[in-house]
Scaffold this active site. Structure first.
Site, mmCIF file in Angstrom:
data_model
loop_
_atom_site.group_PDB
_atom_site.id
_atom_site.type_symbol
_atom_site.label_atom_id
_atom_site.label_comp_id
_atom_site.label_asym_id
_atom_site.label_seq_id
_atom_site.Cartn_x
_atom_site.Cartn_y
_atom_site.Cartn_z
ATOM 1 N N ASP A 150 10.240 30.465 0.760
ATOM 2 C CA ASP A 150 9.809 31.734 0.439
ATOM 3 C C ASP A 150 9.158 32.448 1.566
ATOM 4 O OD1 ASP A 150 10.531 32.509 -2.399
ATOM 5 O OD2 ASP A 150 9.641 30.479 -2.382
ATOM 6 N N HIS A 151 8.274 33.535 1.567
ATOM 7 C CA HIS A 151 7.707 34.045 2.388
ATOM 8 C C HIS A 151 6.734 33.349 3.310
ATOM 9 C CE1 HIS A 151 6.128 37.706 4.515
ATOM 10 N NE2 HIS A 151 4.913 37.616 4.222
#
Length: 311
Positions: free
Chosen positions: A277-278
C-alpha cells in the site's frame, strides 16, 4: 526455500541511534545507523507518519551495507518539537529549509535521497537548491506528475480550488478526522496498514496543541508543490544522479501511473511495482531494503562487498 530466505535477509538487524538535533531553536528528532563517515542515505518521511516508517529498512541496510542511514521527524511530526503556527510557518519551503539546516548541523554534505509522500516535495526542493549534493534519488509513492494524483487532476475540483482559495469546510473535515483518531485497541481498523505502534505515534503527535491547525496550513500550501511540478521534472531531466522508483500498487491516493511517469524524465529509471500500500516500507521492509541496497551497489554509491572465501 527456508535456507534461501534466510540468506537473503541480514543475519541480524543493526541497532539505530536516536537523538534530537537543535535546528533554529526547534528540537528535531532523528534515527541514525551506520558509520557517519560512510556514504549517506537520507530518508524523508510522508504524512502523517515520521522517521519510524523507515526504522526496519534502515536497520536492514545498516546491518549489511557499509552505509550511513538517517531520517528525521519534521516539526510537529513524530517526536520533534511542535512549534505553534504563529512561531513556525508550516510551508514546504520552510520544511525543506529545516531539513537543509538539520543536514548541515549533522555534517552531511553529500547524500542519496529516499523520499515518500510529503518527502518528495521536500526532497525536490533540496535537489533543486543543490543538485551536486545528490548521489542518487529514490522515490516511493510520491508524485511530481499529475498522472499519479487522481484527486488533483481536475483543475476545478475541491483540492485544486482549495489550494487557490482556502476552503474552511475542508479544513474542518480534516481537523475532525484527526481528533477522531483514538488509542488502538480491540476492533481497531488499520486503514493505512501501518500497525498500532506507528499509528498511535502519528495520532498522538498530531493531537498536540496547535498541530492540527499546523497540518492544515501545510496541506493548504501543497498547491505550491503542484505549481512546481514542471520545474522539478526539468531538474530531473538535467541531473546525473541515478533514479529508483518503488511503488506500492494498492495505493489509491498516489496511483501507479505516477511511478511510470518518472520514465518520461529519466528513461533509464528503474521502476518496481510492489505488492503493498501507500506505506510500503512498513509492510515489506526486507524487500525494499534488498532493492535499495542492490541499486546503491550497482551505481557505486556503496562498495560491493567481496564474497567470503573459505579458510
Amino acid at each position: 526455500m527456508l535456507a534461501a530466505a534466510a540468506a537473503a535477509a541480514p543475519a541480524h538487524a543493526a541497532t539505530l541511534r536516536h537523538g534530537w538535533q537543535s535546528v533554529d531553536g526547534v528540537h528535531i528528532f532523528y534515527r541514525e545507523g551506520g558509520p557517519p563517515e560512510a556514504p549517506t542515505v537520507v530518508f524523508l518521511p510522508g504524512n502523517p507518519l515520521s522517521s519510524i516508517q523507515y526504522e526496519k529498512v534502515m536497520e536492514d541496510l545498516a546491518a549489511v551495507q557499509s552505509l550511513h542511514v538517517i531520517s528525521l521527524d519534521y516539526p510537529s511530526f513524530g517526536y520533534s518539537d511542535a512549534p505553534s503556527p504563529g512561531t513556525y510557518a508550516y510551508t514546504f519551503d520552510h520544511l525543506a529549509e529545516t531539513v537543509r539546516d538539520f543536514l548541515k548541523a549533522r555534517g552531511i554534505a553529500r547524500y542519496a535521497l529516499y523520499m515518500q509522500d510529503y518527502g518528495v516535495p521536500v526532497g525536490f526542493r533540496l535537489i533543486c537548491a543543490n543538485p551536486t549534493a545528490i548521489t542518487a534519488i529514490v522515490v516511493q509513492n510520491g508524485v511530481i506528475h499529475l498522472d499519479g494524483f487522481p484527486a488533483a487532476q481536475d483543475p476545478h475540483g475541491e483540492l485544486r480550488s482549495h489550494w487557490v482559495q482556502r476552503n474552511a469546510g475542508l479544513d474542518s473535515r480534516r481537523a475532525a478526522y484527526a481528533r477522531s483518531l483514538g488509542y488502538p485497541q480491540a476492533g481497531w481498523n488499520d486503514e493505512e496498514q501501518v500497525g498500532p505502534d506507528v499509528m498511535w505515534l502519528a495520532a498522538s503527535a498530531e493531537q498536540r496543541p496547535g498541530v492540527i491547525e499546523a497540518r492544515n496550513d501545510l496541506w493548504f500550501d501543497y498547491g505550491s508543490n503542484v505549481a512546481r511540478y514542471p520545474a522539478w521534472q526539468a531538474q530531473l531531466r538535467r541531473i546525473k544522479a541515478p533514479l529508483l522508483v518503488l511503488w506500492g500498487k494498492r495505493d489509491s491516493y498516489f496511483t501507479t501511473p505516477g511511478a511510470y511517469a518518472y520514465r518520461r524524465d529519466v528513461p533509464s529509471a528503474e521502476v518496481h511495482i510492489l505488492d503493498a500500500d501507500h506505506f510500503a516500507t512498513l509492510q515489506i521492509p526486507d524487500r525494499i531494503a534488498a532493492l535499495l541496497g542492490d541499486f546503491l551497489q550497482r551505481h557505486h554509491i556503496v562498495p560491493t562487498k567481496a564474497p567470503a572465501t573459505g579458510g
